[in-house]
Motif scaffolding. Structure first.
Motif, PDB file in Angstrom:
ATOM      1  N   TYR A 234      17.136  42.523  61.960  1.00 20.29           N
ATOM      2  CA  TYR A 234      17.026  43.805  60.907  1.00 20.29           C
ATOM      3  C   TYR A 234      18.272  44.198  60.212  1.00 20.29           C
ATOM      4  CZ  TYR A 234      12.057  44.689  61.526  1.00 20.29           C
ATOM      5  OH  TYR A 234      10.659  44.781  61.723  1.00 20.29           O
ATOM      6  N   ALA A 235      18.282  44.213  58.856  1.00 20.65           N
ATOM      7  CA  ALA A 235      19.392  44.700  58.323  1.00 20.65           C
ATOM      8  C   ALA A 235      18.899  46.073  57.560  1.00 20.65           C
ATOM      9  CB  ALA A 235      19.716  43.789  57.116  1.00 20.65           C
ATOM     10  N   PHE A 236      19.911  46.730  57.300  1.00 21.26           N
ATOM     11  CA  PHE A 236      19.399  48.208  56.720  1.00 21.26           C
ATOM     12  C   PHE A 236      20.476  48.576  55.471  1.00 21.26           C
ATOM     13  CE2 PHE A 236      18.931  48.372  61.053  1.00 21.26           C
ATOM     14  CZ  PHE A 236      17.763  48.729  61.320  1.00 21.26           C
ATOM     15  N   GLY A 237      19.689  49.226  54.240  1.00 23.92           N
ATOM     16  CA  GLY A 237      20.436  49.627  53.329  1.00 23.92           C
ATOM     17  C   GLY A 237      19.863  50.912  52.919  1.00 23.92           C
ATOM     18  N   TRP A 238      20.195  51.393  51.570  1.00 29.18           N
ATOM     19  CA  TRP A 238      19.663  52.549  51.039  1.00 29.18           C
ATOM     20  C   TRP A 238      19.673  52.536  49.757  1.00 29.18           C
ATOM     21  CZ3 TRP A 238      18.764  56.831  54.743  1.00 29.18           C
ATOM     22  CH2 TRP A 238      19.530  56.534  55.795  1.00 29.18           C
ATOM     23  N   TYR A 239      18.731  53.382  49.028  1.00 26.74           N
ATOM     24  CA  TYR A 239      18.676  53.534  47.590  1.00 26.74           C
ATOM     25  C   TYR A 239      18.578  55.240  47.556  1.00 26.74           C
ATOM     26  CZ  TYR A 239      13.679  54.037  47.407  1.00 26.74           C
ATOM     27  OH  TYR A 239      12.123  54.273  47.571  1.00 26.74           O
ATOM     28  N   THR A 240      19.417  55.473  46.421  1.00 27.60           N
ATOM     29  CA  THR A 240      19.384  57.161  46.230  1.00 27.60           C
ATOM     30  C   THR A 240      18.911  57.496  44.654  1.00 27.60           C
ATOM     31  OG1 THR A 240      21.097  57.248  47.854  1.00 27.60           O
ATOM     32  CG2 THR A 240      20.735  59.173  46.619  1.00 27.60           C
ATOM     33  N   TRP A 241      18.346  58.583  44.355  1.00 23.32           N
ATOM     34  CA  TRP A 241      18.120  59.093  43.070  1.00 23.32           C
ATOM     35  C   TRP A 241      19.042  60.536  43.131  1.00 23.32           C
ATOM     36  CZ3 TRP A 241      15.938  56.132  39.695  1.00 23.32           C
ATOM     37  CH2 TRP A 241      15.011  55.255  40.095  1.00 23.32           C
ATOM     38  N   SER A 242      19.815  60.590  41.829  1.00 23.19           N
ATOM     39  CA  SER A 242      20.619  61.674  41.836  1.00 23.19           C
ATOM     40  C   SER A 242      20.513  62.265  40.633  1.00 23.19           C
ATOM     41  CB  SER A 242      21.972  61.482  42.376  1.00 23.19           C
ATOM     42  OG  SER A 242      23.057  62.542  41.897  1.00 23.19           O
ATOM     43  N   ASP A 243      20.458  63.576  40.261  1.00 23.45           N
ATOM     44  CA  ASP A 243      20.617  64.132  38.966  1.00 23.45           C
ATOM     45  C   ASP A 243      22.030  64.933  38.850  1.00 23.45           C
ATOM     46  OD1 ASP A 243      20.088  66.223  40.911  1.00 23.45           O
ATOM     47  OD2 ASP A 243      18.581  67.291  39.475  1.00 23.45           O
ATOM     48  N   GLY A 244      22.936  64.743  39.634  1.00 27.76           N
ATOM     49  CA  GLY A 244      23.999  65.264  39.881  1.00 27.76           C
ATOM     50  C   GLY A 244      23.928  66.602  40.933  1.00 27.76           C
ATOM     51  N   ILE A 245      22.839  67.147  41.229  1.00 22.80           N
ATOM     52  CA  ILE A 245      22.668  68.197  42.125  1.00 22.80           C
ATOM     53  C   ILE A 245      22.047  67.740  43.283  1.00 22.80           C
ATOM     54  CG2 ILE A 245      21.621  70.510  42.297  1.00 22.80           C
ATOM     55  CD1 ILE A 245      22.066  70.950  39.455  1.00 22.80           C
ATOM     56  N   HIS A 246      20.807  66.900  43.029  1.00 19.41           N
ATOM     57  CA  HIS A 246      19.832  66.385  44.120  1.00 19.41           C
ATOM     58  C   HIS A 246      20.440  65.119  44.748  1.00 19.41           C
ATOM     59  CE1 HIS A 246      17.558  69.660  42.062  1.00 19.41           C
ATOM     60  NE2 HIS A 246      17.417  70.057  43.347  1.00 19.41           N
ATOM     61  N   GLN A 247      20.212  64.794  45.943  1.00 24.96           N
ATOM     62  CA  GLN A 247      20.340  63.335  46.460  1.00 24.96           C
ATOM     63  C   GLN A 247      19.115  63.049  47.071  1.00 24.96           C
ATOM     64  OE1 GLN A 247      23.287  61.459  45.727  1.00 24.96           O
ATOM     65  NE2 GLN A 247      24.116  63.302  44.601  1.00 24.96           N
ATOM     66  N   VAL A 248      18.476  62.216  46.503  1.00 24.62           N
ATOM     67  CA  VAL A 248      17.041  61.888  47.129  1.00 24.62           C
ATOM     68  C   VAL A 248      17.289  60.481  47.745  1.00 24.62           C
ATOM     69  CG1 VAL A 248      14.689  61.592  46.643  1.00 24.62           C
ATOM     70  CG2 VAL A 248      16.037  63.047  44.945  1.00 24.62           C
ATOM     71  N   ARG A 249      17.470  60.569  49.113  1.00 28.69           N
ATOM     72  CA  ARG A 249      17.867  59.363  49.809  1.00 28.69           C
ATOM     73  C   ARG A 249      16.968  58.716  50.490  1.00 28.69           C
ATOM     74  NH1 ARG A 249      22.915  56.919  50.543  1.00 28.69           N
ATOM     75  NH2 ARG A 249      23.680  56.478  52.966  1.00 28.69           N
ATOM     76  N   SER A 250      16.762  57.269  50.668  1.00 29.75           N
ATOM     77  CA  SER A 250      15.747  56.479  51.155  1.00 29.75           C
ATOM     78  C   SER A 250      16.496  55.329  51.867  1.00 29.75           C
ATOM     79  CB  SER A 250      14.645  56.161  50.047  1.00 29.75           C
ATOM     80  OG  SER A 250      13.890  57.103  49.834  1.00 29.75           O
ATOM     81  N   PRO A 251      15.828  54.924  53.276  1.00 25.28           N
ATOM     82  CA  PRO A 251      16.579  53.932  53.948  1.00 25.28           C
ATOM     83  C   PRO A 251      15.704  52.724  53.505  1.00 25.28           C
ATOM     84  CG  PRO A 251      15.109  55.192  55.240  1.00 25.28           C
ATOM     85  CD  PRO A 251      15.210  55.979  54.127  1.00 25.28           C
ATOM     86  N   ILE A 252      16.236  51.527  53.637  1.00 24.30           N
ATOM     87  CA  ILE A 252      15.947  50.227  53.464  1.00 24.30           C
ATOM     88  C   ILE A 252      15.943  49.549  54.794  1.00 24.30           C
ATOM     89  CG2 ILE A 252      15.501  48.073  51.909  1.00 24.30           C
ATOM     90  CD1 ILE A 252      16.882  49.699  49.788  1.00 24.30           C
ATOM     91  N   SER A 253      14.760  49.052  55.282  1.00 24.83           N
ATOM     92  CA  SER A 253      14.857  48.096  56.327  1.00 24.83           C
ATOM     93  C   SER A 253      14.399  46.712  56.225  1.00 24.83           C
ATOM     94  CB  SER A 253      14.036  48.756  57.755  1.00 24.83           C
ATOM     95  OG  SER A 253      13.939  47.976  58.751  1.00 24.83           O
ATOM     96  N   VAL A 254      14.890  45.709  56.294  1.00 24.56           N
ATOM     97  CA  VAL A 254      14.374  44.284  56.148  1.00 24.56           C
ATOM     98  C   VAL A 254      14.723  43.484  57.132  1.00 24.56           C
ATOM     99  CG1 VAL A 254      14.115  42.442  54.182  1.00 24.56           C
ATOM    100  CG2 VAL A 254      15.080  44.813  53.678  1.00 24.56           C
ATOM    101  N   TRP A 255      13.624  42.550  57.366  1.00 23.77           N
ATOM    102  CA  TRP A 255      13.873  41.387  58.335  1.00 23.77           C
ATOM    103  C   TRP A 255      13.523  40.029  57.860  1.00 23.77           C
ATOM    104  CZ3 TRP A 255       9.996  40.184  62.798  1.00 23.77           C
ATOM    105  CH2 TRP A 255      10.472  39.372  63.579  1.00 23.77           C
ATOM    106  N   THR A 256      14.272  39.262  57.800  1.00 19.48           N
ATOM    107  CA  THR A 256      13.606  37.643  57.244  1.00 19.48           C
ATOM    108  C   THR A 256      13.682  36.647  58.599  1.00 19.48           C
ATOM    109  OG1 THR A 256      14.747  38.003  55.111  1.00 19.48           O
ATOM    110  CG2 THR A 256      14.401  35.921  55.912  1.00 19.48           C
ATOM    111  N   VAL A 257      12.592  36.018  58.651  1.00 15.55           N
ATOM    112  CA  VAL A 257      12.264  34.731  59.707  1.00 15.55           C
ATOM    113  C   VAL A 257      13.240  33.648  59.329  1.00 15.55           C
ATOM    114  CG1 VAL A 257      10.954  33.477  61.099  1.00 15.55           C
ATOM    115  CG2 VAL A 257      10.416  35.937  60.621  1.00 15.55           C
TER     116      VAL A 257
END
Length: 258
Positions: A234-257
């Motif tokens: 498994y590899a992990f990353g993140w994607y984030t939405w920001s308006d300069g005040i809020h940080q809406v952060r989400s993890p990404i988890s992916v696995w390739t066979v």
């Protein structure tokens, strides 16, 4: 600092990242049943009203209390919106500003802390929320749990559940998932996306900027994840939405066979 679940993917549904969140669960002063001794062994005859304890059972009341707080501030929010507000406003550092570690002192991953450590003051003002659990429950159970809900004829894959976190197991080449975000911040607002992709993968978001003109307005987008080169882990990353005040952060988890 917190209580974690065991390392590894969610075996019930590997395309939905679990746990969701972590909260204070280490050395918590808690009420204790007088019918049970502190050590829970026959030789211990002590009777106490309070005990310092650790574990997920200590974290759970903290999350429940924060959920009640968010519900009090936003009584019209669904339970899913409250959960997702708590998740996307979490932090991934400890009180010293260093990365969260697990029991052995190594850096923790979303398999341990989910989206991170709970932040109550930020959860009441997340900026954006994800909402909608009924489509997934319909797909999983085969039953229409809410007759008033307009279910799609073809239910999306578990990876496309409108969840803050994004998990893809057994990725073959590439996959595109859908998300819908709801503006719960300022009426006129704009959010930009930043992506920290999992090593060995490309992540592209169909909308790099979200513009809203009203509270409650929704924006639909898609996220494409493509394998470049990776190992069978498994590899992990993140994607984030920001308006300069809020940080809406989400993890990404992916696995390739491979």
């Amino acid at each position: 600092m917190a209580a974690f679940t065991s390392r590894g993917p969610n075996l019930v549904q590997p395309n939905i990242l679990k746990p969701d969140i972590t909260a204070p669960g280490l050395n918590i002063l808690a009420a204790w049943s007088e019918s049970s001794s502190p050590l829970k062994v026959a030789a211990d005859n002590r009777v106490i009203k309070f005990q310092v304890d650790s574990g997920t059972s200590m974290s759970c009341p903290h999350v429940a209390a924060v959920s009640a707080l968010v519900k009090a501030v936003h009584p019209d929010w669904s339970s899913a919106a409250i959960r997702y507000a708590i998740m996307t406003t979490a932090k991934q550092t400890n009180n010293l500003g260093k990365p969260i570690t697990y029991a052995l002192g190594e850096p923790a991953t979303p398999f341990e802390f989910g989206t991170g450590h709970i932040q109550p003051s930020k959860a009441v003002d997340p900026g954006l929320v994800y909402d909608d659990y009924l489509v997934f429950l319909c797909r999983s159970s085969g039953n229409r749990l809410d007759r008033s809900f307009n279910y799609p004829l073809n239910s999306p894959s578990p990876s496309s559940l409108n969840y803050p976190s994004l998990a893809i197991a057994n990725l073959q080449g590439s996959v595109t998932v859908d998300r819908t975000v709801t503006n719960v911040g300022a009426a006129n607002s704009s959010y930009s996306a930043t992506v920290d992709p999992p090593p060995g993968y490309l992540v592209r978001i169909s909308l790099v900027t979200l513009r809203f003109s009203a509270v409650g307005e929704k924006q639909k987008l898609s996220i494409r994840v493509e394998a470049e080169s990776s190992e069978n882990v498994y590899a992990f990353g993140w994607y984030t939405w920001s308006d300069g005040i809020h940080q809406v952060r989400s993890p990404i988890s992916v696995w390739t066979v491979v």
